[in-house]
Design an enzyme around this catalytic site. Sequence first.
Site, PDB file in Angstrom:
ATOM      1  N   ASP A  38      -1.353 -20.172  54.964  1.00  0.00           N
ATOM      2  CA  ASP A  38      -2.611 -19.821  55.603  1.00  0.00           C
ATOM      3  C   ASP A  38      -3.673 -19.604  54.515  1.00  0.00           C
ATOM      4  O   ASP A  38      -3.438 -18.910  53.519  1.00  0.00           O
ATOM      5  CB  ASP A  38      -2.443 -18.535  56.436  1.00  0.00           C
ATOM      6  CG  ASP A  38      -3.717 -18.207  57.212  1.00  0.00           C
ATOM      7  OD1 ASP A  38      -3.861 -18.728  58.317  1.00  0.00           O
ATOM      8  OD2 ASP A  38      -4.553 -17.438  56.680  1.00  0.00           O
ATOM      9  N   ASN A  81     -16.220 -20.180  56.468  1.00  0.00           N
ATOM     10  CA  ASN A  81     -16.974 -20.786  57.579  1.00  0.00           C
ATOM     11  C   ASN A  81     -18.299 -20.061  57.795  1.00  0.00           C
ATOM     12  O   ASN A  81     -19.348 -20.707  58.013  1.00  0.00           O
ATOM     13  CB  ASN A  81     -16.143 -20.748  58.858  1.00  0.00           C
ATOM     14  CG  ASN A  81     -15.152 -21.885  58.920  1.00  0.00           C
ATOM     15  OD1 ASN A  81     -15.357 -22.927  58.295  1.00  0.00           O
ATOM     16  ND2 ASN A  81     -14.069 -21.697  59.663  1.00  0.00           N
ATOM     17  N   ASP A 109     -14.313 -27.506  57.035  1.00  0.00           N
ATOM     18  CA  ASP A 109     -13.479 -28.682  57.308  1.00  0.00           C
ATOM     19  C   ASP A 109     -13.120 -29.405  56.012  1.00  0.00           C
ATOM     20  O   ASP A 109     -11.993 -29.886  55.842  1.00  0.00           O
ATOM     21  CB  ASP A 109     -14.189 -29.636  58.268  1.00  0.00           C
ATOM     22  CG  ASP A 109     -14.285 -29.057  59.672  1.00  0.00           C
ATOM     23  OD1 ASP A 109     -13.555 -28.082  59.961  1.00  0.00           O
ATOM     24  OD2 ASP A 109     -15.076 -29.578  60.475  1.00  0.00           O
ATOM     25  N   GLU A 162      -6.491 -22.760  60.149  1.00  0.00           N
ATOM     26  CA  GLU A 162      -6.291 -22.884  58.711  1.00  0.00           C
ATOM     27  C   GLU A 162      -4.823 -22.696  58.325  1.00  0.00           C
ATOM     28  O   GLU A 162      -4.494 -22.454  57.183  1.00  0.00           O
ATOM     29  CB  GLU A 162      -7.131 -21.844  57.966  1.00  0.00           C
ATOM     30  CG  GLU A 162      -6.763 -20.372  58.252  1.00  0.00           C
ATOM     31  CD  GLU A 162      -7.496 -19.800  59.465  1.00  0.00           C
ATOM     32  OE1 GLU A 162      -7.579 -18.581  59.592  1.00  0.00           O
ATOM     33  OE2 GLU A 162      -7.992 -20.610  60.286  1.00  0.00           O
TER      34      GLU A 162
END
Length: 564
Positions: free
Chosen positions: A439, A447, A456, A482
Amino acid sequence: MSAFELKKLQLHTLRGRLALWLVVLAMLTLLSVGLFVGKLATQQRAASAGQTLHAAATAAAQLLSANLRERELDIALLGQELHMTRGPLNHPDLLKSLQLRRESRSELVWMGLADAEGKVIQAIDGLLVGQSVASRPWFIAGKQRVFTGDVHEAVLLAKLLPAVAPGEPVRFIDFAAPIRAPDGRLLGVVGAHASWSWVTHTVQEAIQKAGSDVEVLILDRQGAVLFPEAMLQEAKRPPTASPPPAFSTVTWEDGRDYLTSEVAVDAKTPNDLGWRIVVRQPIDEALAPARALRDHLIVLGFIAALGFGLLALPLAHTVSRPIEQLAATAQHIEQRSGLPTAPVRTRLREVQQLDRSIQSMTRSLLAREQELETLNQTLEQQVTQRTRALETANLELERLATHDALTGLYNRRHCDDRLAECIAAGLRTGRPFGMFLLDADHFKQINDRFGHATGDLVLQQVAEVLRSQVRQTDLAARYGGEEFVVVLPLNGDTEGVAQVAEKVRAAIEAAEFSDVGKVTVSIGTCVWEPPNTSVAGLVHRADLALYRAKALGRNRVEIAAPTA
């Protein structure tokens, strides 16, 4: 024209070709029947020989199992006799009891009594009396339970016992049992060494009826040859299916093919030595009678085909004569000489009708053939185009169904399917496999700060690093958001899985991410072990390890606790 030239010319006529075809057809038919019958005979012979080998191997394994179980029971009962358990171990009656056992069991090379500290108190022929056997495996195990040991070379008795053959070491197997007083206190251990030749003679006697060219081998748990002695230094036998079939054809180390049968020696006691009896026979010798029958059938078929060819010559003449006349008529038309005046000399109305219709039918067939050829070419092109388009569409659908659109890795659905396959394989083989859950740390902040487009790009770069760090046999997938999963089907070692995870973590930490700089990941590893069957449970264990890595400061690898 010579007779040779005449014969050569006749082979290019319908009559000659028809006669030749009839002869060849008869020959192929008879030879095919001969080969088919020979093949059936070979298969039946192989099955019969294989069943004979399997029966011999089974008989040898069962006889050896019964003998081992009987000797083990003898030692167990001897250790429980009243004059043993009441002691003392140096009582003369105990030595007499050992001698009586030795006289009834000629294969027992040595029998003796050792006290609780491992000192030999009494033994047949006085061998090893007063010496310590405390470090010998049979004594260590015999203090706890009835014990049967694997074959090994003599250690303490090597110089005291005569060799079986010049240059051949003395080998035997051990039997031992504890001697306990009525109150349960350990008084000592009774031990016996049985000659290895007793085992080999037992096995050889059981397969004598299988044939003089049949060989018997005894293999240990790892597949190494224990008998015959001439093969002790050779490599292990070729691997077989588990469990092995009743019999099969195996290519051995000498490069020859053998019809082979393998049966485990199951003494039906807790002391499983893992021995296997292998009986083999060279495939050429096993199938020699069937192959001789096949060769005889082929020769007889060839002779019968030649006889049939002599009968085919007049038949070919009768069949070909009106056809030859039709050929002359067609040639007459081709030369634009007008219609032939003489009809075909035959009583067959079909041939007469063919003679009348050959001109018009030939013209119409040629025109129709040209039309069909043009149409066929068009259809083939259309079919080729449609097939290529369908293949492309199917490949794209398969890729969309199994891959993540953003990272190009496998998606969660394919990952779960692969985990289920690995669990099913593990339940069959008992071999564990590893996985870890990864993760990205503080991905929400990425973000929020740089935007979802940059997030992304970070996920795509993480996927590229992940793809570069795992082997082709491993599976890397995006599990959602993620989170990423790596399945290691060939790695079931906890430390090995952690090392791969640490390698991935370090590679991501060392990478430079555009606009973001450094990105770290937290990883939770997990190793599947039977009898767990749940994909969700496996992922949950890795997830708990991942949460622990997050809680301990992130950018680290944590190993999931083993299952209870």
